[in-house]
Design an enzyme around this catalytic site. Sequence first.
Site, PDB file in Angstrom:
ATOM      1  CG  HIS A 183      -5.221   8.548   3.795  1.00 14.48           C
ATOM      2  ND1 HIS A 183      -4.570   9.205   2.786  1.00 14.48           N
ATOM      3  CD2 HIS A 183      -5.411   7.279   3.368  1.00 14.48           C
ATOM      4  CE1 HIS A 183      -4.360   8.355   1.782  1.00 14.48           C
ATOM      5  NE2 HIS A 183      -4.864   7.192   2.105  1.00 14.48           N
TER       6      HIS A 183
ATOM      7  CB  THR B 138      -8.407   5.168  10.629  1.00  9.03           C
ATOM      8  OG1 THR B 138      -7.375   5.647   9.762  1.00  9.03           O
ATOM      9  CG2 THR B 138      -8.501   6.072  11.844  1.00  9.03           C
TER      10      THR B 138
ATOM     11  CG  ASN C 129      -6.639   0.904   0.664  1.00  7.53           C
ATOM     12  OD1 ASN C 129      -7.056   0.157  -0.220  1.00  7.53           O
ATOM     13  ND2 ASN C 129      -5.378   1.210   0.846  1.00  7.53           N
TER      14      ASN C 129
ATOM     15  CG  ASP D  18      -1.977   1.008   1.258  1.00  2.00           C
ATOM     16  OD1 ASP D  18      -2.304   1.529   0.174  1.00  2.00           O
ATOM     17  OD2 ASP D  18      -2.499   1.310   2.353  1.00  2.00           O
ATOM     18  CG  HIS D  19      -0.308   4.914   0.370  1.00  2.00           C
ATOM     19  ND1 HIS D  19      -0.703   6.001  -0.381  1.00  2.00           N
ATOM     20  CD2 HIS D  19      -1.405   4.521   1.048  1.00  2.00           C
ATOM     21  CE1 HIS D  19      -1.972   6.256  -0.158  1.00  2.00           C
ATOM     22  NE2 HIS D  19      -2.435   5.376   0.699  1.00  2.00           N
TER      23      HIS D  19
ATOM     24  CG  HIS E 225      -6.512   4.872  -0.622  1.00  2.00           C
ATOM     25  ND1 HIS E 225      -5.267   4.527  -0.161  1.00  2.00           N
ATOM     26  CD2 HIS E 225      -6.698   4.180  -1.763  1.00  2.00           C
ATOM     27  CE1 HIS E 225      -4.718   3.655  -1.007  1.00  2.00           C
ATOM     28  NE2 HIS E 225      -5.571   3.432  -1.982  1.00  2.00           N
TER      29      HIS E 225
HETATM   30 ZN   LIG Z   1      -4.323   5.306   1.400  1.00  2.00          ZN
END
Ligand SMILES: [Zn+2]
Length: 395
Positions: free
Chosen positions: A181, A234, A231, A82-83, A209
């Site tokens: 995010h 959190t 995604n 991811d990222h 995301h």
């Molecule tokens: Zn992300």
Amino acid sequence: MPLVNMRDMLQHAYQNGYAVGGFDLVSLDFLDAIMAAGESQRSPLILSLAESHFEYYDFELAMAAAEQAAKRSSIPVAIHLDHGASYESAVKAINLGCNGVMVDASHEDFEGNVAMTKKIVDMAHACGVPVEGELGYVAGVEGEDAEKHPGEVIYTSVDEAKAYVQQTRVDCLAVSVGTVHGRMKGEPVLDFDRLQQINAALKIPLVIHGGTGLSDAQFKRLIENGVAKINYYTALADAAGRRMRDNVANDERCGYTGIVNGIQDAMRAEIERCMQNWGSAGQADAVLAAAQAWQPVHHVIIYNVNTDDASQVSNMMREGEKVLSQIPGVRRVITATAVQQDAKYQFSWLIEFVHQNVIASYREHPDHVAFADNLFRPIAGDRISIDFTQNYFPG
Ligand SMILES: [Zn+2]
């Protein structure tokens, strides 16, 4: 063995109107919770490892655990970087076993984003690995309060999205339609018209995301408009955090195991809720039937050398292990010497490729060509080379 091709998994979700969770993990507690939720819901899932989290764990060790969890599960799993921040990190992730990578060059201007994404797509596709691109900018930091990282949200434009996908050939696209995010205050406002236009123009799986904080109804509308991967991190980190604070409040002298007691259950409940809401629950068997299994290839060479110079031979092997293991799609390189001194062949290479596509891209790679021409072939004329794919016996 249910590691499957992530491209096939996402195509199935896209065509059948549901979304697969890409759950970021930062510890074994997360991994266990994600896998347990997937098994109980019979849901496909993506184990997601975010480069921005690598300061919290050892990527190489986490990959070994993620891969083992996938291999022993009965549901279809993909493992995703991811990222990913650079070409080098994408190569490293693929060679460690990721079968999906995300390029995050969304901070670059359009041309810069296209150039970096295309370079990674060319490399990854030569390894059989699908790529997620990102266009527009989803602000914020995973797991933190969104208002602490205000950066401006840049919405994905329909025309740019079309040009970006044509030029880079990404397999799925993270779009910016109003999520951020991290933790949001209040319910975010999403631009569904824009999403609908992007989906109509691209017709590839879209990715969201910053899913934490969206309502069930918002998720449903996102999925109706082409979102096939969500995604999610959190909310899981927060569920674990709440449980840990409760544990400390109940016994302020509790140690590590006392503090983390029950966090897997807390995360698992949240993941199961998502799988039901996003429609991936119950899709495991259909995905297993539709998706290609993710199978390594063993490139095997047995050979004899035409020299008595033992140090020349060992130098060749040492150099080969070093150089060849850096080539995209190579998981490991093992050189070996026959146990029986009268064996017909005295030496071997075992080179493991992540995917069948690597047979061709490895052969043409300049580092392989240079090694083979300069160090290996001149002394190893007598050799047999065969590529084997691992057998898979479903059920
Ligand atoms: Zn992300």
